[in-house]
Design a protein around this motif. Structure first.
Motif: not given
Length: 394
Positions: A154-156, A175, A246
Motif C-alpha cells: 500500500e502506497w499513499e 504506508v 491509498v
C-alpha cells in the motif's frame, strides 16, 4: 529444446495451428473465464480483452515461440520470454496458474482442430507449452527473489500533479513507512484499484520520476470513453484519486532498461505518453554524468499535450552533449518540427543504442529509419503499453 519426434510433428502441424490460432485463443479465453470469472474481474485487463489485443498477443507469442524452437533449437528466445515474465511478475502470477492455462488452452486446441489432434500431435504441442511455461516460471522466480516480493504494497498519494489536460502524475510513499527500493530507469509498476462494480483491475504505468528518489512517481494518461473497459482504470485514477488516498502497487519490473550504454551514444525516442520511461532514463543519464551524445526525440499532437515537457528539457540540459528534437502535429513552435517524427535530417552517431516507447506504428517507423541510418537491430529496444503486438503483427 524440443525432442526430435516432437520437432517433426510441430513442424508438420505448425501451419494448421498457426492458421487456427486466433480461433483457438478466442475459445481458450471464453473457457477460462467461464470456469474462473474471478480472473477476468481481478487479474486480466478487461479493456484488452474487449479490444481483442490480449488474444492477438497470446497467439503471436505461441506461434513465435514454436517457430523459434524449430528454427533455432540451440537458442532460447530470452528477449521475448523476459518481456512476458516481467509483465507476469508485476501481476503476481504464480506457477500453479500455468496448470490452469494449460488445461483450458489444450481444451480449446482440441475443440478447434478436432480429429487432427492425435495423441502424437497433443504430446508435441504439450512439450512446446511446458518448455515455454517452465522457462517463464524460472525467470519469474528469479524476478520475485530479486524484488523481495511477489505481492502488493500500500502506497499513499502525497502529491498529484496535472501535467496536461489528460495526463496526471501521482507521487506516493509506502504506508508502512518502510524503505523504498530503487528501480532501474525504464521500469514500470502495476497499480491495482477497486472499481465501482467491485472488480480489482490492474494496469501497468512506467515510473516517470528519477531513480533514487524516496517516493514513487508514475504518470497516467486518461483514455476517453470512460464507461468502456478500455479506459476504466485511467478514468478512475483521474476522477477519484487525490492526495491522501491509498493505492496498491507492485514492485518495479520491466526489461526496457539502460544496459551497456556506458560510453555509447544513446537515442531516446517517444510519442505521446510513451515519454514517461524516457524521463526516468534521461534523469539517470544526467545523474550518472553520461558523457557520450544523447539524442532526444519526441512526437506529440501539440505542445500543450506534451506531458512532462519541462522535465524532458531540464534533464536533457544537464547532459554535456545532448540534442533535443520535438515534433508536433499542431501548433509547432519555433525550434520544433511540424508533423510526424522524421529522422531523415537527424544525426545519429555510430554505435548508438536506441530506446523507443509509443504507439506501435510510431515505433515501427522509427526503428526502420534507425536501421536505414546504420543502427544495429540488436541495439534498438522498445516498450509497448499493453499487450505486445509486435510479434502478432510482424
Amino acid at each position: 529444446m524440443l525432442s526430435e519426434q516432437s520437432a517433426a510433428t510441430v513442424r508438420a502441424t505448425l501451419p494448421a495451428v498457426g492458421a487456427a490460432i486466433g480461433e483457438i485463443t478466442e475459445r481458450f479465453y471464453a473457457g477460462l473465464f467461464a470456469a474462473h470469472p474471478e480472473l477476468l474481474r481481478d487479474l486480466f485487463n478487461r479493456g484488452n480483452q474487449a479490444a481483442g489485443t490480449q488474444k492477438q498477443a497470446l497467439a503471436g507469442s505461441i506461434a513465435a515461440f514454436a517457430t523459434h524452437l524449430l528454427e533455432r533449437p540451440e537458442q532460447r528466445p530470452d528477449a521475448m520470454l523476459g518481456r512476458i515474465a516481467h509483465k507476469h511478475a508485476s501481476l503476481g502470477i504464480a506457477p500453479e496458474q500455468y496448470e490452469v492455462v494449460h488445461r483450458h488452452l489444450f481444451a480449446a486446441i482440441a475443440d478447434v482442430l478436432g480429429e487432427a489432434v492425435t495423441p502424437e500431435v497433443a504430446a508435441a504441442w504439450d512439450e512446446v507449452y511446458w518448455l515455454m511455461a517452465n522457462a517463464l516460471v524460472a525467470i519469474e522466480k528469479r524476478l520475485y527473489e530479486q524484488s523481495g516480493s511477489a505481492g502488493w504494497r500500500e502506497w499513499e498519494v502525497v502529491e498529484r500533479i496535472a501535467e496536461t489536460a489528460d495526463v496526471v502524475s501521482f507521487r506516493l510513499r509506502p504506508v508502512d513507512g518502510g524503505p523504498v527500493a530503487d528501480f532501474r530507469a525504464g521500469q514500470y509498476v502495476s497499480v491495482r484499484v477497486e472499481l465501482a462494480d467491485g472488480a480489482r483491475q490492474i494496469r501497468q504505468y512506467s515510473l516517470s520520476g528519477a531513480p533514487g528518489e524516496t517516493v514513487r512517481q508514475f504518470s497516467v494518461k486518461r483514455v476517453h470513453g470512460g464507461a468502456t473497459p478500455d479506459g476504466e482504470v485511467s478514468n478512475h485514477l483521474h476522477a477519484r484519486v487525490r492526495e491522501g488516498d491509498v493505492l496498491q502497487l507492485s514492485e518495479p519490473y520491466g526489461d526496457l532498461v539502460l544496459d551497456g550504454v556506458d560510453g555509447a551514444p544513446v537515442l531516446l525516442a517517444s510519442a505521446g505518453i510513451g515519454v514517461t520511461p524516457m524521463i526516468a532514463m534521461l534523469a539517470h543519464l544526467a545523474a550518472d554524468g553520461h558523457q557520450a551524445p544523447v539524442t532526444v526525440v519526441h512526437g506529440d499532437r501539440s505542445p500543450a499535450e506534451h506531458a512532462l515537457r519541462a522535465d524532458h528539457e531540464a534533464y536533457a540540459a544537464k547532459l554535456p552533449v545532448a540534442a533535443v528534437h520535438f515534433w508536433y502535429e499542431q501548433d509547432a513552435e519555433e525550434g520544433t518540427h511540424a508533423g510526424l517524427v522524421d529522422l531523415a535530417g537527424i544525426d545519429v552517431p555510430e554505435g548508438t543504442r536506441a530506446y523507443l516507447c509509443g504507439p506501435l506504428p510510431f515505433m515501427r517507423a522509427v526503428r526502420s529509419q534507425l536501421i536505414d541510418k546504420g543502427v544495429a537491430a540488436a541495439d534498438i529496444h522498445y516498450e509497448v503499453f499493453g499487450p505486445d503486438l509486435w510479434l502478432a503483427k510482424s
